[in-house]
Design a protein around this motif. Structure first.
Motif, PDB file in Angstrom:
ATOM      1  N   GLY A 186       0.843  -1.162  -0.021  1.00  0.00           N
ATOM      2  CA  GLY A 186       0.060  -0.022  -0.278  1.00  0.00           C
ATOM      3  C   GLY A 186       0.667   1.216  -0.105  1.00  0.00           C
TER       4      GLY A 186
ATOM      5  N   GLN B 119      -0.960   4.736  -3.824  1.00  0.00           N
ATOM      6  CA  GLN B 119      -2.424   4.847  -4.125  1.00  0.00           C
ATOM      7  C   GLN B 119      -2.840   5.092  -5.524  1.00  0.00           C
TER       8      GLN B 119
ATOM      9  N   SER C 299      -4.107   7.358  -8.518  1.00  0.00           N
ATOM     10  CA  SER C 299      -4.665   8.721  -8.738  1.00  0.00           C
ATOM     11  C   SER C 299      -4.512   9.088 -10.060  1.00  0.00           C
TER      12      SER C 299
END
Ligand code: SF4
Ligand code: SF4
Length: 470
Positions: free
Chosen positions: A119, A122, A124
């Motif tokens: 993670g 992210q 975008s």
């Protein structure tokens, strides 16, 4: 469409604003290099040949954001080294997203699956994962000097696409690139869901281990790109300005705008461009105002620029041309609507260069110490600096001008600045990390490996990395 409309609009409005403000030396893409360490040692790479104490260093996210704000370019490319090896890469990317910069995170993808699972990144609209893929499996694995790399990268691309990331590929092409195989590779990349592909001829880095494979003649580069783009299917999406593609095919003449993709690294603002290393400015303003831009680019006669057609020098020229003339605007619109085809348009011959100049270490220096300092800056190893008072300093010199000498000491992570007039002499005392030995070792190992396979013997997967680390 290879680039979303919001990104196109951001770039177009930024360029128009620069034009209205009458700015000539404006940046388009900041090349932010937060580290030089990599988990590969590609034959054509000129970026990773540094002593171990430099390879261990990382740029702090705060320092990176200061450079981003100072520069103001709407797009930020993060090459390296391998950015996914940076311990705070997630923070750097998040800081850029917060600033609404369009990011191209360049990676060889060996760590991509792992970082996605952790993670660290992210999805975008501002973030594109730009994966280094030099061609099909055999070609890529040979170019990056490690077997199995293509498979890992292709799987990671598929995973990132599935997770909703924007993914592009970035291929550096050398003279052994086979047009038919590259065309099949383009098909494959589109099949697995990449948004767009970037292709660029390799720059003949003097520090790269493999000096045989570079395209040294512009005519060979344009001929190769004409073969790649012949009747290019509409499904191929390139993450390149159409005018830059015409330039690569020898259909259009452009001059370099080296300030268009300024490079910021652990050493500062690189002069004059991402490819040449002729000193570093401390601020972006100093880079723009104090670099002798007239000494760079093909038309300047600089011998290092004569065969360069690399995107970091010419893509900004192409974008600038689109917004500088009606012809450029309509040519861009036409190529965007109808795609590229090397059968279309006349082949052109660029205007002749009538003088040649040398810059950097090749330019004769006024005295022995100045010459030794210039050679030290060009050397990819540690040196010993002796001062007039007899004291000695050991480290990696990255900058030397008539006022200061800057170096990273071999035993500390900070920069030391010495007044130039204190320096009495410089000696190359460390190992030259760009001596080409890794490449020779790789070719030998690879040849033996292929012979073993041809004889039907069992052969372990091979790579060059252990030699590089030792
Ligand atoms: S992946 Fe290859 S080209 Fe990219 S930084 Fe690492 S060694 Fe250099
Ligand atoms: S022509 Fe190439 S090497 Fe020369 S300044 Fe431009 S980008 Fe740099």
């Amino acid at each position: 469409m290879a680039v979303p409309l919001s990104q196109m609009w951001t770039v177009a409005s930024y360029v128009i604003k620069q034009k209205l403000l009458g700015r000539k030396h404006y940046p388009l893409v900041l090349m932010l290099e937060p580290l030089y360490r990599c988990n590969l040692a590609c034959a054509g790479c000129g970026k990773i040949q540094y002593p171990a104490h430099i390879l261990k260093q990382e740029m702090d996210p705060e320092v990176a954001m200061k450079a981003v704000d100072e520069c103001g370019a709407p797009m930020v490319s993060i090459p390296g080294g391998e950015p996914l090896m940076h311990s705070r890469i997630g923070e750097i990317v998040a800081g850029l997203v917060k600033r609404k910069k369009y990011i191209y995170l360049c990676t060889n993808a060996l760590l991509l699956k792992q970082r996605l699972e952790q993670g660290v990144l992210q999805p975008s609209k501002f973030l594109t994962i730009n994966v280094h893929m030099d061609g099909d499996e055999e070609h890529h694995d040979f170019a990056v000097c490690r077997e199995g790399t293509y498979k890992v990268a292709e799987e990671a691309i598929q995973m990132a696409v599935k997770m909703g990331f924007r993914v592009t590929t970035n291929s550096t092409l050398f003279k052994n690139a086979d047009p038919e195989r590259m065309r099949r590779f383009f098909d494959r990349m589109m099949e697995i869901g990449v948004e767009g592909m970037t292709v660029s001829p390799g720059y003949h880095y003097q520090k790269a281990p493999d000096q045989q494979s570079f395209l040294r003649e512009r005519a060979s580069t344009t001929e190769m790109f004409r073969a790649f783009f012949k009747k290019a299917p509409k499904k191929w999406q390139f993450n390149l300005s159409p005018l830059f593609m015409e330039f690569l095919m020898g259909k259009r003449h452009l001059e370099c705008t080296p300030w268009g993709c300024p490079a910021y690294s652990l050493f500062g603002w690189q002069r004059p461009c991402y490819l040449l290393q002729e000193g570093y400015a401390r601020t972006f303003k100093e880079l723009i105002t104090e670099t002798k831009w007239e000494n760079y680019g093909r038309a300047s006669g600089n011998t290092k620029c004569q065969s360069c057609m690399v995107h970091c020098g010419y893509e900004p020229s192409a974008v600038n041309h689109t917004f500088s003339s009606i012809e450029g605007f309509f040519a861009t619109a036409r190529a965007t609507l109808f795609g590229v085809d090397s059968d279309r348009g006349k082949n052109i011959t660029p205007p002749p260069v009538t003088r040649y100049i040398e810059t950097g270490v090749e330019k004769a220096k006024s005295d022995a110490v100045t010459q030794a300092l210039a050679e030290a800056v060009d050397f990819r190893g540690d040196v010993t600096i002796t001062l007039h008072d007899g004291t000695k300093h050991v480290g990696y010199i990255f900058n030397a001008d008539d006022r200061v000498v800057e170096y990273f000491p071999a035993n500390r992570p900070d920069v030391i600045t010495l007044a130039r007039h204190l320096v009495a002499g410089v000696e190359k005392t460390g190992r030259d990390m760009a001596d080409g030995k890794t490449w020779e070792a790789w070719v030998k190992k690879y040849t033996e490996h292929k012979e073993k396979l041809a004889r039907g013997e069992k052969a372990e997967s091979i790579d060059i990395f252990p030699e590089v680390l030792s």
